[in-house]
Design a protein around this motif. Structure first.
Motif, PDB file in Angstrom:
ATOM      1  N   ASP A   1      34.265 101.758  48.146  1.00  0.00           N
ATOM      2  CA  ASP A   1      34.443 100.845  49.299  1.00  0.00           C
ATOM      3  C   ASP A   1      35.908 100.728  49.717  1.00  0.00           C
ATOM      4  OD1 ASP A   1      35.275  97.874  47.826  1.00  0.00           O
ATOM      5  OD2 ASP A   1      34.287  99.372  46.595  1.00  0.00           O
ATOM      6  N   LEU A   2      36.829 101.132  48.839  1.00  0.00           N
ATOM      7  CA  LEU A   2      38.260 100.989  49.148  1.00  0.00           C
ATOM      8  C   LEU A   2      38.818 102.276  49.776  1.00  0.00           C
ATOM      9  CD1 LEU A   2      39.452  99.065  45.944  1.00  0.00           C
ATOM     10  CD2 LEU A   2      38.849  98.122  48.187  1.00  0.00           C
TER      11      LEU A   2
ATOM     12  N   LYS B   1      34.100  99.843  34.968  1.00  0.00           N
ATOM     13  CA  LYS B   1      33.007 100.157  34.042  1.00  0.00           C
ATOM     14  C   LYS B   1      32.072  98.958  33.874  1.00  0.00           C
ATOM     15  CE  LYS B   1      35.931 101.201  30.763  1.00  0.00           C
ATOM     16  NZ  LYS B   1      37.152 100.984  31.566  1.00  0.00           N
TER      17      LYS B   1
ATOM     18  N   THR C   1      38.839 100.378  36.004  1.00  0.00           N
ATOM     19  CA  THR C   1      38.176 101.315  36.917  1.00  0.00           C
ATOM     20  C   THR C   1      36.814 100.800  37.396  1.00  0.00           C
ATOM     21  OG1 THR C   1      37.305 102.512  34.996  1.00  0.00           O
ATOM     22  CG2 THR C   1      39.301 103.395  36.019  1.00  0.00           C
TER      23      THR C   1
ATOM     24  N   SER D   1      31.831  96.362  35.722  1.00  0.00           N
ATOM     25  CA  SER D   1      31.224  95.999  37.011  1.00  0.00           C
ATOM     26  C   SER D   1      30.022  96.881  37.344  1.00  0.00           C
ATOM     27  CB  SER D   1      32.260  96.107  38.134  1.00  0.00           C
ATOM     28  OG  SER D   1      33.314  95.200  37.912  1.00  0.00           O
TER      29      SER D   1
ATOM     30  N   LYS E   1      34.713 102.457  43.197  1.00  0.00           N
ATOM     31  CA  LYS E   1      35.469 101.716  44.240  1.00  0.00           C
ATOM     32  C   LYS E   1      35.494 102.481  45.555  1.00  0.00           C
ATOM     33  CE  LYS E   1      38.225  99.293  40.746  1.00  0.00           C
ATOM     34  NZ  LYS E   1      39.448  98.531  40.455  1.00  0.00           N
TER      35      LYS E   1
ATOM     36  N   SER F   1      39.184  91.904  33.286  1.00  0.00           N
ATOM     37  CA  SER F   1      38.835  93.283  32.951  1.00  0.00           C
ATOM     38  C   SER F   1      38.654  93.498  31.446  1.00  0.00           C
ATOM     39  CB  SER F   1      39.870  94.245  33.509  1.00  0.00           C
ATOM     40  OG  SER F   1      41.099  94.039  32.885  1.00  0.00           O
TER      41      SER F   1
ATOM     42  N   GLN G   1      36.051  88.815  37.623  1.00  0.00           N
ATOM     43  CA  GLN G   1      35.817  89.113  36.243  1.00  0.00           C
ATOM     44  C   GLN G   1      37.083  89.654  35.576  1.00  0.00           C
ATOM     45  OE1 GLN G   1      33.226  92.389  35.967  1.00  0.00           O
ATOM     46  NE2 GLN G   1      34.077  92.609  33.926  1.00  0.00           N
TER      47      GLN G   1
ATOM     48  N   ASP H   1      39.595 104.551  32.236  1.00  0.00           N
ATOM     49  CA  ASP H   1      40.715 103.626  32.199  1.00  0.00           C
ATOM     50  C   ASP H   1      40.259 102.190  32.401  1.00  0.00           C
ATOM     51  OD1 ASP H   1      43.220 104.434  31.607  1.00  0.00           O
ATOM     52  OD2 ASP H   1      43.906 104.643  33.678  1.00  0.00           O
TER      53      ASP H   1
ATOM     54  N   SER I   1      30.149 102.386  44.402  1.00  0.00           N
ATOM     55  CA  SER I   1      30.874 101.120  44.518  1.00  0.00           C
ATOM     56  C   SER I   1      30.059 100.048  43.819  1.00  0.00           C
ATOM     57  CB  SER I   1      31.078 100.729  45.984  1.00  0.00           C
ATOM     58  OG  SER I   1      31.517  99.379  46.054  1.00  0.00           O
ATOM     59  N   ALA I   2      30.633  99.481  42.768  1.00  0.00           N
ATOM     60  CA  ALA I   2      29.955  98.364  42.102  1.00  0.00           C
ATOM     61  C   ALA I   2      29.936  97.159  43.032  1.00  0.00           C
ATOM     62  CB  ALA I   2      30.678  98.012  40.797  1.00  0.00           C
TER      63      ALA I   2
ATOM     64  N   TYR J   1      30.797  90.648  40.206  1.00  0.00           N
ATOM     65  CA  TYR J   1      31.586  89.467  39.870  1.00  0.00           C
ATOM     66  C   TYR J   1      33.049  89.760  40.190  1.00  0.00           C
ATOM     67  CZ  TYR J   1      27.305  88.481  37.319  1.00  0.00           C
ATOM     68  OH  TYR J   1      25.988  88.280  36.990  1.00  0.00           O
TER      69      TYR J   1
HETATM   70  P1  GDP Z   1      36.725  97.864  33.546  1.00  0.00           P
HETATM   71  O1  GDP Z   1      38.005  97.447  32.917  1.00  0.00           O
HETATM   72  O2  GDP Z   1      36.657  99.344  33.715  1.00  0.00           O
HETATM   73  O3  GDP Z   1      35.505  97.312  32.860  1.00  0.00           O
HETATM   74  O4  GDP Z   1      36.735  97.292  35.045  1.00  0.00           O
HETATM   75  P2  GDP Z   1      36.059  95.960  35.609  1.00  0.00           P
HETATM   76  O5  GDP Z   1      34.607  96.150  35.825  1.00  0.00           O
HETATM   77  O6  GDP Z   1      36.474  94.804  34.786  1.00  0.00           O
HETATM   78  O7  GDP Z   1      36.740  95.896  37.059  1.00  0.00           O
HETATM   79  C1  GDP Z   1      38.144  95.780  37.215  1.00  0.00           C
HETATM   80  C2  GDP Z   1      38.434  95.133  38.570  1.00  0.00           C
HETATM   81  O8  GDP Z   1      38.016  95.993  39.631  1.00  0.00           O
HETATM   82  C3  GDP Z   1      37.706  93.804  38.774  1.00  0.00           C
HETATM   83  O9  GDP Z   1      38.532  92.930  39.494  1.00  0.00           O
HETATM   84  C4  GDP Z   1      36.510  94.207  39.628  1.00  0.00           C
HETATM   85  O10 GDP Z   1      36.067  93.129  40.423  1.00  0.00           O
HETATM   86  C5  GDP Z   1      37.072  95.339  40.465  1.00  0.00           C
HETATM   87  N1  GDP Z   1      36.040  96.321  40.850  1.00  0.00           N
HETATM   88  C6  GDP Z   1      35.151  96.920  40.034  1.00  0.00           C
HETATM   89  N2  GDP Z   1      34.363  97.767  40.720  1.00  0.00           N
HETATM   90  C7  GDP Z   1      34.769  97.703  42.015  1.00  0.00           C
HETATM   91  C8  GDP Z   1      34.344  98.344  43.221  1.00  0.00           C
HETATM   92  O11 GDP Z   1      33.432  99.185  43.261  1.00  0.00           O
HETATM   93  N3  GDP Z   1      35.028  98.023  44.372  1.00  0.00           N
HETATM   94  C9  GDP Z   1      36.044  97.125  44.378  1.00  0.00           C
HETATM   95  N4  GDP Z   1      36.633  96.866  45.553  1.00  0.00           N
HETATM   96  N5  GDP Z   1      36.469  96.491  43.262  1.00  0.00           N
HETATM   97  C10 GDP Z   1      35.843  96.780  42.092  1.00  0.00           C
END
Ligand code: GDP
Ligand code: MG
Length: 175
Positions: A126-127, A23, A21, A25, A124, A41, A39, A18, A153-154, A36
């Motif tokens: 860490d959450l 990816k 999530t 990151s 995630k 998404s 960032q 989704d 956790s990214a 970042y």
């Molecule tokens: P994508 O759409 O699957 O590529 O997701 P993104 O990498 O763009 O991340 C979506 C949001 O979740 C961003 O605001 C990230 O900073 C945040 N995020 C990504 N990985 C983590 C994580 O491991 N922990 C936390 N707390 N936030 C994360």
């Protein structure tokens, strides 16, 4: 150290899951060693390369990241065609994203490459206070479907390098 029999492997790795999530990151954590926070998404380069050296092999990953197409819950077959590994990501704070991850796994199973290495990633981690998907749920689903499983956790980097090293090791073994 003796490096006889060292293999050079080039492997296409795709990410599914989704939107939001983590990816992109995860890829950026692995490739650039950074997180970042702000960032967007949907934005991101769709292609990265990274080399990992193991004792027995050197793996060059061609990493295909989505650039927002996952919003429509479908990806063009060319996205995962020829992939050696598929990383399906969900967010532990979203049961919906876990349900969606299962759909992606089913889609990958349907496309019928028996050699595709599939990895389920619960991101995630860490959450913890917002957790909706218990670790055991992901682990059990992965086990039942023959997938590797990692909680990552990214943000904190927990298990991210471990994830890619494990993929590399499995690919090296398979070659
Ligand atoms: P994508 O759409 O699957 O590529 O997701 P993104 O990498 O763009 O991340 C979506 C949001 O979740 C961003 O605001 C990230 O900073 C945040 N995020 C990504 N990985 C983590 C994580 O491991 N922990 C936390 N707390 N936030 C994360
Ligand atoms: Mg992304």
């Amino acid at each position: 150290m003796a490096r006889t029999g060292n293999k050079n492997i080039q492997a296409k790795l795709v990410l599914l899951g989704d939107m939001g999530t983590g990816k992109t990151s995860l890829v950026l954590r692995f490739v650039k060693g950074q997180f970042y926070d702000f960032q967007e998404s949907t934005i991101g380069a769709a292609f990265f390369t990274q080399v990992l050296s193991l004792n027995e092999a050197t793996i060059k990953f061609d990493i295909w990241d989505t650039a927002g197409q996952e919003r429509y819950h479908s990806l063009a077959p060319m996205y995962y065609r020829g992939a050696a590994a598929a990383v399906v990501v969900y967010d532990i704070t979203s049961m919906d994203s876990f349900e969606r991850a299962k759909k992606w796994v089913q889609e990958l199973q349907r496309q019928g490459n028996p050699n595709l290495l599939m990895i389920l990633v619960a991101n995630k981690a860490d959450l913890e206070t917002k957790r909706e998907v218990e670790n055991e749920k992901g682990e059990q689903y992965a086990k039942e479907n023959g997938l590797l499983f990692f909680e990552t956790s990214a943000k904190t980097a927990q298990n991210v390098n471990e994830l890619f090293y494990e993929i590399a090791k499995n690919l090296a073994k398979a070659c």
